[in-house]
Design a protein around this motif. Structure first.
Motif, PDB file in Angstrom:
ATOM      1  N   THR A 140     -86.896  25.101  38.361  1.00 39.83           N
ATOM      2  CA  THR A 140     -86.360  25.024  36.624  1.00 39.83           C
ATOM      3  C   THR A 140     -87.303  22.805  36.945  1.00 39.83           C
ATOM      4  O   THR A 140     -86.453  22.308  37.757  1.00 39.83           O
ATOM      5  N   LEU A 141     -87.892  21.844  36.682  1.00 39.98           N
ATOM      6  CA  LEU A 141     -88.539  20.553  36.591  1.00 39.98           C
ATOM      7  C   LEU A 141     -88.229  20.393  35.248  1.00 39.98           C
ATOM      8  O   LEU A 141     -88.962  20.380  34.431  1.00 39.98           O
ATOM      9  N   SER A 142     -88.047  18.770  35.839  1.00 40.13           N
ATOM     10  CA  SER A 142     -88.064  17.825  34.076  1.00 40.13           C
ATOM     11  C   SER A 142     -89.619  17.399  34.609  1.00 40.13           C
ATOM     12  O   SER A 142     -89.519  16.597  36.098  1.00 40.13           O
ATOM     13  N   TYR A 143     -90.214  17.138  33.326  1.00 38.67           N
ATOM     14  CA  TYR A 143     -90.722  15.584  33.417  1.00 38.67           C
ATOM     15  C   TYR A 143     -90.683  14.580  32.372  1.00 38.67           C
ATOM     16  O   TYR A 143     -90.876  14.755  31.611  1.00 38.67           O
ATOM     17  N   ASN A 144     -91.834  13.648  32.755  1.00 39.05           N
ATOM     18  CA  ASN A 144     -91.448  11.979  31.702  1.00 39.05           C
ATOM     19  C   ASN A 144     -92.977  12.991  30.964  1.00 39.05           C
ATOM     20  O   ASN A 144     -92.769  12.783  29.363  1.00 39.05           O
TER      21      ASN A 144
END
Length: 150
Positions: A140-144
């Motif tokens: 799982t990746l977070s991004y702006n």
């Protein structure tokens, strides 16, 4: 391929800024491509028939990547290890990410970019003695923020 047909969801690529899509980018599934606005409700004095719903800020979901369990030589696994096992000694390296939906000729027909992505969860699906399936890892990746490019 004509634009008259809806694109198929099974032919896609994922390109990380650090690898330029040259390695370690085969995935079973990509999910979480979405955008949402947070809103607030404002009640207008004297007007009781309705309320105003106003946008406040952009809210992004997490991007989920699923694939067969990869070896420790994988650049993506190395990135996850540096984030989750690095004890915050070094800063987390965020990088751009692009997801492309491809046509039958291998050309992108839809694409989305994700700014400053970094892993926030790394999970291995359950093992089972009665299963005859490939072991799967979920990242799982977070991004702006994200942009639809095409």
């Amino acid at each position: 391929m004509s634009d008259d047909y809806q694109p198929s969801a099974f032919y896609f690529t994922v390109m990380f800024g650090a690898t330029l899509g040259l390695a370690d980018t085969s995935f079973k599934e990509v999910s979480g491509i979405s955008a949402e606005l947070e809103t607030e409700t404002v009640i207008e004095g004297g007007e009781n028939r309705y309320v105003h719903t106003l946008p406040t800020h952009y809210k992004s979901r997490s991007l989920q990547l699923k694939r067969g369990l990869a070896s420790t030589s994988s650049p993506l696994v190395k990135w996850c290890i540096s984030v989750f096992e690095g004890d915050f000694v070094r800063p987390i390296l965020a990088q751009p990410l692009v997801v492309c939906l491809m046509n039958a000729d291998g050309l992108p027909i839809r694409s989305w970019s994700f700014a400053n992505a970094y892993p926030v969860k790394w999970e291995v699906e359950a093992f089972g003695s009665e299963k005859n399936e490939v072991a799967i890892e979920n990242i799982t990746l977070s991004y702006n923020y994200s942009n639809r490019l095409t």
